[in-house]
Design a protein around this motif. Sequence first.
Motif, PDB file in Angstrom:
ATOM      1  N   THR A   6       0.822  -1.205   0.000  1.00  0.00           N
ATOM      2  CA  THR A   6       0.000   0.000   0.000  1.00  0.00           C
ATOM      3  C   THR A   6       0.857   1.255   0.000  1.00  0.00           C
ATOM      4  OG1 THR A   6      -1.775  -1.154   1.161  1.00  0.00           O
ATOM      5  CG2 THR A   6      -1.808   1.231   1.272  1.00  0.00           C
ATOM      6  N   ASP A   7       1.896   1.263   0.815  1.00  0.00           N
ATOM      7  CA  ASP A   7       2.769   2.429   0.917  1.00  0.00           C
ATOM      8  C   ASP A   7       3.611   2.616  -0.348  1.00  0.00           C
ATOM      9  OD1 ASP A   7       3.859   4.624   2.503  1.00  0.00           O
ATOM     10  OD2 ASP A   7       5.703   3.447   2.514  1.00  0.00           O
ATOM     11  N   GLU A   8       4.208   1.544  -0.856  1.00  0.00           N
ATOM     12  CA  GLU A   8       5.087   1.650  -2.027  1.00  0.00           C
ATOM     13  C   GLU A   8       4.346   2.038  -3.296  1.00  0.00           C
ATOM     14  OE1 GLU A   8       7.145  -2.086  -2.279  1.00  0.00           O
ATOM     15  OE2 GLU A   8       8.522  -1.566  -0.644  1.00  0.00           O
ATOM     16  N   THR A   9       3.132   1.548  -3.468  1.00  0.00           N
ATOM     17  CA  THR A   9       2.390   1.800  -4.706  1.00  0.00           C
ATOM     18  C   THR A   9       1.501   3.038  -4.634  1.00  0.00           C
ATOM     19  OG1 THR A   9       0.551   0.399  -4.026  1.00  0.00           O
ATOM     20  CG2 THR A   9       2.324  -0.652  -5.298  1.00  0.00           C
ATOM     21  N   LYS A  10       1.321   3.582  -3.426  1.00  0.00           N
ATOM     22  CA  LYS A  10       0.408   4.728  -3.227  1.00  0.00           C
ATOM     23  C   LYS A  10      -0.973   4.391  -3.782  1.00  0.00           C
ATOM     24  CE  LYS A  10       3.834   7.289  -1.739  1.00  0.00           C
ATOM     25  NZ  LYS A  10       4.291   6.909  -0.446  1.00  0.00           N
ATOM     26  N   ILE A  11      -1.376   3.162  -3.548  1.00  0.00           N
ATOM     27  CA  ILE A  11      -2.612   2.635  -4.123  1.00  0.00           C
ATOM     28  C   ILE A  11      -3.831   3.450  -3.716  1.00  0.00           C
ATOM     29  CG2 ILE A  11      -3.159   0.921  -2.324  1.00  0.00           C
ATOM     30  CD1 ILE A  11      -3.190  -0.093  -5.916  1.00  0.00           C
ATOM     31  N   ASP A  12      -3.797   4.044  -2.518  1.00  0.00           N
ATOM     32  CA  ASP A  12      -4.947   4.833  -2.074  1.00  0.00           C
ATOM     33  C   ASP A  12      -5.139   6.098  -2.902  1.00  0.00           C
ATOM     34  OD1 ASP A  12      -2.545   5.775  -0.811  1.00  0.00           O
ATOM     35  OD2 ASP A  12      -3.804   7.017   0.486  1.00  0.00           O
ATOM     36  N   GLU A  13      -4.101   6.519  -3.604  1.00  0.00           N
ATOM     37  CA  GLU A  13      -4.210   7.689  -4.478  1.00  0.00           C
ATOM     38  C   GLU A  13      -4.679   7.296  -5.883  1.00  0.00           C
ATOM     39  OE1 GLU A  13      -0.364   9.556  -4.411  1.00  0.00           O
ATOM     40  OE2 GLU A  13      -0.353   9.634  -2.213  1.00  0.00           O
ATOM     41  N   LYS A  14      -4.632   6.008  -6.199  1.00  0.00           N
ATOM     42  CA  LYS A  14      -4.947   5.537  -7.545  1.00  0.00           C
ATOM     43  C   LYS A  14      -6.319   4.877  -7.660  1.00  0.00           C
ATOM     44  CE  LYS A  14      -0.060   4.702  -8.343  1.00  0.00           C
ATOM     45  NZ  LYS A  14       0.969   3.694  -8.520  1.00  0.00           N
ATOM     46  N   LEU A  15      -6.881   4.455  -6.539  1.00  0.00           N
ATOM     47  CA  LEU A  15      -8.157   3.747  -6.566  1.00  0.00           C
ATOM     48  C   LEU A  15      -9.280   4.621  -6.041  1.00  0.00           C
ATOM     49  CD1 LEU A  15      -7.097   0.275  -5.126  1.00  0.00           C
ATOM     50  CD2 LEU A  15      -7.409   0.900  -7.514  1.00  0.00           C
ATOM     51  N   LYS A  16     -10.490   4.283  -6.440  1.00  0.00           N
ATOM     52  CA  LYS A  16     -11.664   4.973  -5.931  1.00  0.00           C
ATOM     53  C   LYS A  16     -11.982   4.406  -4.543  1.00  0.00           C
ATOM     54  CE  LYS A  16     -16.571   5.616  -6.712  1.00  0.00           C
ATOM     55  NZ  LYS A  16     -17.727   5.177  -7.492  1.00  0.00           N
ATOM     56  N   ILE A  17     -11.892   5.243  -3.530  1.00  0.00           N
ATOM     57  CA  ILE A  17     -12.188   4.831  -2.160  1.00  0.00           C
ATOM     58  C   ILE A  17     -13.700   4.873  -1.982  1.00  0.00           C
ATOM     59  CG2 ILE A  17     -11.822   5.328   0.288  1.00  0.00           C
ATOM     60  CD1 ILE A  17      -9.244   4.549  -1.243  1.00  0.00           C
ATOM     61  N   ILE A  18     -14.282   3.738  -1.546  1.00  0.00           N
ATOM     62  CA  ILE A  18     -15.733   3.673  -1.383  1.00  0.00           C
ATOM     63  C   ILE A  18     -16.164   3.691   0.077  1.00  0.00           C
ATOM     64  CG2 ILE A  18     -16.116   2.558  -3.610  1.00  0.00           C
ATOM     65  CD1 ILE A  18     -16.453  -0.093  -2.028  1.00  0.00           C
ATOM     66  N   ALA A  19     -15.218   3.460   0.986  1.00  0.00           N
ATOM     67  CA  ALA A  19     -15.548   3.486   2.417  1.00  0.00           C
ATOM     68  C   ALA A  19     -14.276   3.731   3.209  1.00  0.00           C
ATOM     69  CB  ALA A  19     -16.194   2.176   2.852  1.00  0.00           C
ATOM     70  N   GLU A  20     -14.452   4.372   4.339  1.00  0.00           N
ATOM     71  CA  GLU A  20     -13.320   4.644   5.215  1.00  0.00           C
ATOM     72  C   GLU A  20     -13.828   4.617   6.645  1.00  0.00           C
ATOM     73  OE1 GLU A  20     -10.049   8.174   5.870  1.00  0.00           O
ATOM     74  OE2 GLU A  20     -10.990   7.959   3.904  1.00  0.00           O
ATOM     75  N   LYS A  21     -13.070   3.957   7.523  1.00  0.00           N
ATOM     76  CA  LYS A  21     -13.439   3.879   8.936  1.00  0.00           C
ATOM     77  C   LYS A  21     -12.210   4.186   9.772  1.00  0.00           C
ATOM     78  CE  LYS A  21     -16.955   0.317   8.436  1.00  0.00           C
ATOM     79  NZ  LYS A  21     -17.345  -1.039   8.801  1.00  0.00           N
ATOM     80  N   GLU A  22     -12.454   4.717  10.936  1.00  0.00           N
ATOM     81  CA  GLU A  22     -11.369   4.942  11.875  1.00  0.00           C
ATOM     82  C   GLU A  22     -11.624   4.054  13.090  1.00  0.00           C
ATOM     83  OE1 GLU A  22      -9.074   8.498  14.288  1.00  0.00           O
ATOM     84  OE2 GLU A  22     -10.659   8.996  12.884  1.00  0.00           O
ATOM     85  N   LEU A  23     -10.671   3.201  13.381  1.00  0.00           N
ATOM     86  CA  LEU A  23     -10.759   2.298  14.521  1.00  0.00           C
ATOM     87  C   LEU A  23      -9.832   2.800  15.612  1.00  0.00           C
ATOM     88  CD1 LEU A  23     -10.424  -1.034  12.505  1.00  0.00           C
ATOM     89  CD2 LEU A  23     -12.530   0.108  13.175  1.00  0.00           C
ATOM     90  N   LYS A  24     -10.188   2.550  16.854  1.00  0.00           N
ATOM     91  CA  LYS A  24      -9.331   2.940  17.975  1.00  0.00           C
ATOM     92  C   LYS A  24      -9.090   1.737  18.857  1.00  0.00           C
ATOM     93  CE  LYS A  24     -10.316   7.765  18.024  1.00  0.00           C
ATOM     94  NZ  LYS A  24      -9.779   8.912  18.655  1.00  0.00           N
ATOM     95  N   ASP A  25      -7.844   1.606  19.307  1.00  0.00           N
ATOM     96  CA  ASP A  25      -7.533   0.529  20.231  1.00  0.00           C
ATOM     97  C   ASP A  25      -7.789   0.993  21.665  1.00  0.00           C
ATOM     98  OD1 ASP A  25      -5.333   2.057  21.000  1.00  0.00           O
ATOM     99  OD2 ASP A  25      -3.868   0.796  19.973  1.00  0.00           O
ATOM    100  N   SER A  26      -7.510   0.144  22.631  1.00  0.00           N
ATOM    101  CA  SER A  26      -7.798   0.472  24.028  1.00  0.00           C
ATOM    102  C   SER A  26      -6.934   1.606  24.569  1.00  0.00           C
ATOM    103  CB  SER A  26      -7.631  -0.770  24.905  1.00  0.00           C
ATOM    104  OG  SER A  26      -6.313  -1.284  24.783  1.00  0.00           O
ATOM    105  N   PHE A  27      -5.864   1.957  23.868  1.00  0.00           N
ATOM    106  CA  PHE A  27      -5.003   3.067  24.281  1.00  0.00           C
ATOM    107  C   PHE A  27      -5.395   4.376  23.605  1.00  0.00           C
ATOM    108  CE2 PHE A  27      -2.411  -0.787  24.649  1.00  0.00           C
ATOM    109  CZ  PHE A  27      -2.113  -0.732  26.012  1.00  0.00           C
ATOM    110  N   GLY A  28      -6.412   4.342  22.730  1.00  0.00           N
ATOM    111  CA  GLY A  28      -6.846   5.541  22.027  1.00  0.00           C
ATOM    112  C   GLY A  28      -6.124   5.794  20.713  1.00  0.00           C
ATOM    113  N   ASN A  29      -5.219   4.878  20.330  1.00  0.00           N
ATOM    114  CA  ASN A  29      -4.529   5.016  19.046  1.00  0.00           C
ATOM    115  C   ASN A  29      -5.514   4.737  17.916  1.00  0.00           C
ATOM    116  OD1 ASN A  29      -1.964   5.398  20.320  1.00  0.00           O
ATOM    117  ND2 ASN A  29      -1.885   3.197  20.656  1.00  0.00           N
ATOM    118  N   SER A  30      -5.490   5.576  16.889  1.00  0.00           N
ATOM    119  CA  SER A  30      -6.431   5.378  15.787  1.00  0.00           C
ATOM    120  C   SER A  30      -5.751   4.735  14.589  1.00  0.00           C
ATOM    121  CB  SER A  30      -7.078   6.705  15.380  1.00  0.00           C
ATOM    122  OG  SER A  30      -6.117   7.574  14.861  1.00  0.00           O
ATOM    123  N   LEU A  31      -6.551   4.022  13.854  1.00  0.00           N
ATOM    124  CA  LEU A  31      -6.100   3.311  12.666  1.00  0.00           C
ATOM    125  C   LEU A  31      -7.177   3.485  11.610  1.00  0.00           C
ATOM    126  CD1 LEU A  31      -4.186   1.220  11.309  1.00  0.00           C
ATOM    127  CD2 LEU A  31      -5.596  -0.538  12.345  1.00  0.00           C
TER     128      LEU A  31
END
Length: 102
Positions: A6-31
């Motif tokens: 994902t990082d090397e190809t920058k695929i997120d800049e080349k594809l149509k994003i249809i959904a995005e979610k933000e998850l948080k762990d028990s320490f409050g870190n988001s992903l």
Amino acid sequence: MDDKFTDETKIDEKLKIIAEKELKDSFGNSLKTKKAILTAFSIGSVKLSNVPVGFFKGAIGRQKMSIIGGYLLKRFTILIDSQAGTIYLKSNNLAKLDYANS
């Protein structure tokens, strides 16, 4: 898709994003997780269209391998030859199904 790809190809800049979610762990870190559409994807001679894919953005090292999910694999009859260490895939009657509800 794995983080390195994902990082090397920058695929997120080349594809149509249809959904995005933000998850948080028990320490409050988001992903951030993203879902996009691949216009074409081939496995051997079988060509699939409009295949949904998921990946993490900005979380290098968490997703160490790419995985083909069951929603795609159900489109194939799978034969595993454990002695030869080989997996055979043959498209079945589900191969042409849309991914609309994935």
